[in-house]
Design a protein around this motif. Structure first.
Motif, mmCIF file in Angstrom:
data_model
loop_
_atom_site.group_PDB
_atom_site.id
_atom_site.type_symbol
_atom_site.label_atom_id
_atom_site.label_comp_id
_atom_site.label_asym_id
_atom_site.label_seq_id
_atom_site.Cartn_x
_atom_site.Cartn_y
_atom_site.Cartn_z
ATOM 1 N N ALA A 1 -4.863 25.483 6.139
ATOM 2 C CA ALA A 1 -5.396 24.217 6.678
ATOM 3 C C ALA A 1 -4.350 23.389 7.422
ATOM 4 O O ALA A 1 -4.663 22.313 7.923
ATOM 5 N N ARG A 2 -3.122 23.888 7.512
ATOM 6 C CA ARG A 2 -2.043 23.105 8.130
ATOM 7 C C ARG A 2 -2.357 22.687 9.561
ATOM 8 O O ARG A 2 -2.181 21.525 9.931
ATOM 9 N N GLN A 3 -2.813 23.631 10.373
ATOM 10 C CA GLN A 3 -3.064 23.301 11.770
ATOM 11 C C GLN A 3 -4.261 22.371 11.923
ATOM 12 O O GLN A 3 -4.297 21.547 12.838
ATOM 13 N N LEU A 4 -5.214 22.493 11.004
ATOM 14 C CA LEU A 4 -6.404 21.640 11.055
ATOM 15 C C LEU A 4 -6.030 20.163 10.911
ATOM 16 O O LEU A 4 -6.410 19.330 11.732
ATOM 17 N N ILE A 5 -5.235 19.839 9.883
ATOM 18 C CA ILE A 5 -4.860 18.436 9.669
ATOM 19 C C ILE A 5 -3.703 18.046 10.587
ATOM 20 O O ILE A 5 -3.629 16.919 11.071
ATOM 21 N N GLY A 6 -2.801 19.008 10.857
ATOM 22 C CA GLY A 6 -1.660 18.699 11.719
ATOM 23 C C GLY A 6 -2.075 18.412 13.155
ATOM 24 O O GLY A 6 -1.426 17.631 13.851
ATOM 25 N N GLY A 7 -3.153 19.050 13.607
ATOM 26 C CA GLY A 7 -3.638 18.827 14.965
ATOM 27 C C GLY A 7 -4.663 17.718 15.076
ATOM 28 O O GLY A 7 -5.119 17.396 16.177
ATOM 29 N N MET A 8 -5.031 17.125 13.952
ATOM 30 C CA MET A 8 -6.030 16.049 13.968
ATOM 31 C C MET A 8 -5.412 14.782 14.562
ATOM 32 O O MET A 8 -4.290 14.415 14.209
ATOM 33 N N PRO B 1 2.948 12.138 -12.509
ATOM 34 C CA PRO B 1 3.050 11.802 -13.928
ATOM 35 C C PRO B 1 1.784 11.145 -14.464
ATOM 36 O O PRO B 1 0.856 10.839 -13.707
ATOM 37 N N PHE B 2 1.794 10.874 -15.769
ATOM 38 C CA PHE B 2 0.615 10.298 -16.426
ATOM 39 C C PHE B 2 0.554 8.784 -16.340
ATOM 40 O O PHE B 2 -0.514 8.199 -16.501
ATOM 41 N N ASN B 3 1.678 8.124 -16.096
ATOM 42 C CA ASN B 3 1.721 6.677 -16.348
ATOM 43 C C ASN B 3 1.027 5.835 -15.275
ATOM 44 O O ASN B 3 0.539 4.748 -15.552
ATOM 45 N N PHE B 4 0.982 6.333 -14.029
ATOM 46 C CA PHE B 4 0.184 5.708 -12.967
ATOM 47 C C PHE B 4 -0.609 6.828 -12.295
ATOM 48 O O PHE B 4 -0.293 7.244 -11.172
ATOM 49 N N PRO B 5 -1.635 7.328 -12.972
ATOM 50 C CA PRO B 5 -2.291 8.561 -12.510
ATOM 51 C C PRO B 5 -3.065 8.413 -11.215
ATOM 52 O O PRO B 5 -3.371 9.416 -10.565
ATOM 53 N N LEU B 6 -3.369 7.186 -10.818
ATOM 54 C CA LEU B 6 -4.067 6.967 -9.550
ATOM 55 C C LEU B 6 -3.082 6.570 -8.454
ATOM 56 O O LEU B 6 -3.059 7.155 -7.379
ATOM 57 N N ASN B 7 -2.226 5.593 -8.736
ATOM 58 C CA ASN B 7 -1.353 5.063 -7.684
ATOM 59 C C ASN B 7 -0.193 5.990 -7.350
ATOM 60 O O ASN B 7 0.235 6.056 -6.200
ATOM 61 N N LEU B 8 0.344 6.707 -8.320
ATOM 62 C CA LEU B 8 1.441 7.611 -7.988
ATOM 63 C C LEU B 8 0.939 8.891 -7.315
ATOM 64 O O LEU B 8 1.686 9.543 -6.586
ATOM 65 N N VAL B 9 -0.325 9.240 -7.532
ATOM 66 C CA VAL B 9 -0.947 10.276 -6.701
ATOM 67 C C VAL B 9 -1.073 9.752 -5.266
ATOM 68 O O VAL B 9 -0.773 10.459 -4.299
ATOM 69 N N ALA B 10 -1.476 8.492 -5.127
ATOM 70 C CA ALA B 10 -1.629 7.901 -3.793
ATOM 71 C C ALA B 10 -0.313 7.873 -3.031
ATOM 72 O O ALA B 10 -0.289 8.042 -1.803
ATOM 73 N N HIS B 11 0.790 7.674 -3.753
ATOM 74 C CA HIS B 11 2.097 7.615 -3.087
ATOM 75 C C HIS B 11 2.556 8.973 -2.577
ATOM 76 O O HIS B 11 3.527 9.054 -1.817
ATOM 77 N N LYS B 12 1.881 10.033 -2.991
ATOM 78 C CA LYS B 12 2.197 11.366 -2.484
ATOM 79 C C LYS B 12 1.116 11.850 -1.511
ATOM 80 O O LYS B 12 1.408 12.332 -0.422
ATOM 81 N N VAL B 13 -0.144 11.687 -1.905
ATOM 82 C CA VAL B 13 -1.248 12.160 -1.071
ATOM 83 C C VAL B 13 -1.413 11.288 0.173
ATOM 84 O O VAL B 13 -1.635 11.811 1.278
ATOM 85 N N GLY B 14 -1.305 9.973 0.037
ATOM 86 C CA GLY B 14 -1.503 9.063 1.168
ATOM 87 C C GLY B 14 -0.568 9.349 2.338
ATOM 88 O O GLY B 14 -1.027 9.620 3.463
ATOM 89 N N PRO B 15 0.744 9.316 2.126
ATOM 90 C CA PRO B 15 1.646 9.592 3.251
ATOM 91 C C PRO B 15 1.588 11.030 3.740
ATOM 92 O O PRO B 15 1.814 11.295 4.923
ATOM 93 N N ALA B 16 1.269 11.970 2.837
ATOM 94 C CA ALA B 16 1.159 13.371 3.262
ATOM 95 C C ALA B 16 0.045 13.526 4.290
ATOM 96 O O ALA B 16 0.225 14.162 5.340
ATOM 97 N N ILE B 17 -1.113 12.933 4.015
ATOM 98 C CA ILE B 17 -2.243 13.023 4.951
ATOM 99 C C ILE B 17 -1.959 12.201 6.201
ATOM 100 O O ILE B 17 -2.250 12.631 7.320
ATOM 101 N N ALA B 18 -1.363 11.030 6.040
ATOM 102 C CA ALA B 18 -1.016 10.200 7.197
ATOM 103 C C ALA B 18 -0.136 10.971 8.165
ATOM 104 O O ALA B 18 -0.277 10.862 9.392
ATOM 105 N N ALA B 19 0.779 11.798 7.632
ATOM 106 C CA ALA B 19 1.721 12.541 8.462
ATOM 107 C C ALA B 19 1.159 13.879 8.945
ATOM 108 O O ALA B 19 1.816 14.579 9.717
#
Length: 483
Positions: free
Chosen positions: A60-67, A159-177
């Motif tokens: 899926a790299r080219q799909l999101i990378g070319g979006m 990790p478990f301690n911020f299971p929503l926001n610390l996922v966002a700190h990895k998934v959010g910028p990954a998709i943005a980029a």
């Protein structure tokens, strides 16, 4: 709330690979840290299924990378809207599987909304710069510029301690980029990760861009770290695991957000009444299970007695109990093993000259918020990351002594100082060996657009959406010869 508990008790969860729910041969029961009741059965991936997730992300790299950037931003904006609509449900899931009190779970959801907003904004402003080639004799007649390109497949271990926001700190910028992700959430908090993955699918994220693989770190994590098609590992967790990842990652990029024993300095000119509420939050929010939890406090001797008296009084007022009770401030630690470890560290202090001012006991599976005075630097509650509702308070004679004690640590994530003296604030900001110095607040302060990361054993790299995007992209130089 009870309806959610009843509903989740019957859940059999799955992996999410290439947009499809994937069953596994083995499942593990997930229990509430507070009630010990079974919440769900969680799919346990093996190495083969983990590799399938990496296959999907690689394809899926080219799909999101070319979006186009505006479309990536649009998907993230859609997630913001969906999460707002289901904010209460998200908070209850967090509370149920992690025992985070509902008041703090709701705050985490609100922060996560902001985090994905920042990601949507950053998706639209990823850019390079022009290089003045004619500044060098050999560069005359040439122009050049830099581009930022997606790095590829990102392995995210959260990790478990911020299971929503610390996922966002990895998934959010990954998709943005424009990257794809294989996400391995903490074993105790998979429901939150699967919940947000469903929202991303609903928001229009193409299949294969975000894959969620649950299971033991020794299997799933190892497979992600070792696969050559994974270009970057972003990990938040313990220093020991982080160091192990770094050793195995080879030439992969790594961002490692590891542990700390964050400290606060209270100068002699500070009005104590005005800081007690923040200190209580800094030490005991989420049971102290926060990387920048206020674990050590160094108080000038002129303020010491007043501070420990008022801090102890405020701590005794905190309500303990069920995390789904809106008034609960402190609930259970994430596992029985963590509870036993924290209690053993408190017991160690009893063999020293330290004094337990309040807490130290377990009540209905909840460790009382604990304040320890005069703790030696060599005690575990001081020199290691306690990750529990335990804080030590020691008195100092000068700012210089306090800074020296703060720096006498293997960690260096964030530190705080309360002072009304500008010279002292500048001295602290220059001499504290940490990734972030917070002036006139506790070290537990964080907003989601700021650069966040540490030095020493606290890790490498920086989070905070703009800074994470820089970590998750490769810089490419383009040079044109006009002659």
């Amino acid at each position: 709330m009870n309806n959610l508990a009843i509903k989740t008790n019957e859940m059999k969860k799955y992996l999410l690979i290439n947009g499809e729910k994937v069953e596994t041969e083995n499942y593990a029961p997930l229990y509430s840290p507070y009630s010990q009741e079974k919440i769900a059965d969680i799919a346990m991936a093996d190495k083969e299924l983990t590799i399938k997730a990496i296959d999907a992300a690689h394809e899926a790299r080219q799909l999101i990378g070319g979006m186009p950037a505006y479309k990536r931003a649009e998907i993230l904006e859609n997630v913001v809207l969906l999460l707002k609509e289901r904010a209460d449900e998200a908070a209850e899931i967090i509370s149920l599987e992690s025992a985070k009190p509902l008041m703090f779970a709701k705050a985490e959801v609100a922060r996560t909304v902001e985090t994905y907003k920042f990601a949507a904004e950053e998706a639209k402003r990823i850019h390079g710069e022009m290089i003045p080639f004619d500044a060098a004799v050999g560069g005359v007649g040439r122009i050049g510029y830099t581009l930022r390109e997606p790095i590829g497949v990102i392995g995210a271990i959260t990790p478990f301690n911020f299971p929503l926001n610390l996922v966002a700190h990895k998934v959010g910028p990954a998709i943005a980029a424009g990257n794809t992700i294989v996400l391995k959430p903490a074993s105790q908090t998979p429901l939150t990760a699967l919940f947000i993955a469903e929202l991303f699918a609903e928001a229009g994220l193409p299949a294969g861009v975000l894959n969620v693989v649950t299971g033991p770190g020794s299997v799933v994590g190892e497979a992600i770290v070792e696969d050559d098609r994974v270009s970057m590992i972003t990990f938040t967790g313990s220093p020991d695991v982080g160091i192990g990842i770094n050793n195995k990652a080879g030439l992969k990029k790594t961002t490692l957000e590891l542990g700390s024993n964050s400290a606060l300095i209270i100068d002699k000119d500070v009005e104590i009444d005005g800081i007690i509420d923040r200190c209580t939050m800094g030490a005991f929010s989420n049971q102290g299970q926060v990387c920048i939890s206020m674990q050590r406090v160094f108080v000038h001797e002129e303020n010491y007695e007043e501070f420990i008296t008022k801090f102890t009084e405020a701590t005794k007022q905190l309500k303990l109990g069920n995390p789904l009770d809106p008034e609960t401030y402190v609930s259970s630690l994430i596992t029985k093993g963590e509870l036993e470890r924290a209690v053993s560290w408190i017991e160690e202090t009893k063999q020293s000259n330290a004094e337990i001012l309040t807490g130290g006991k377990v009540r209905d599976n909840v460790l009382e918020p604990t304040i320890i005075a005069n703790a030696d630097q060599s005690l575990k509650v001081s020199c290691q990351e306690v990750f529990a509702p335990i804080v030590i308070v020691n008195q100092v004679k000068s700012l210089e002594e306090a800074v020296e004690l703060v720096n006498d640590s293997r960690f260096g994530l964030q530190a705080g100082i309360y002072t009304n003296n500008v010279k002292n604030a500048f001295y602290a900001s220059k001499n504290l060996h940490v990734g972030g110095v917070i002036i006139n607040d506790v070290p537990t302060f964080r907003v989601d657009q700021m650069p966040y990361g540490g030095v020493k054993d606290s890790g490498t790299g920086r989070e905070g959406i703009k800074y994470a995007v820089e970590e998750m992209t490769e810089l490419k130089l383009v040079v044109w010869n006009q002659g």
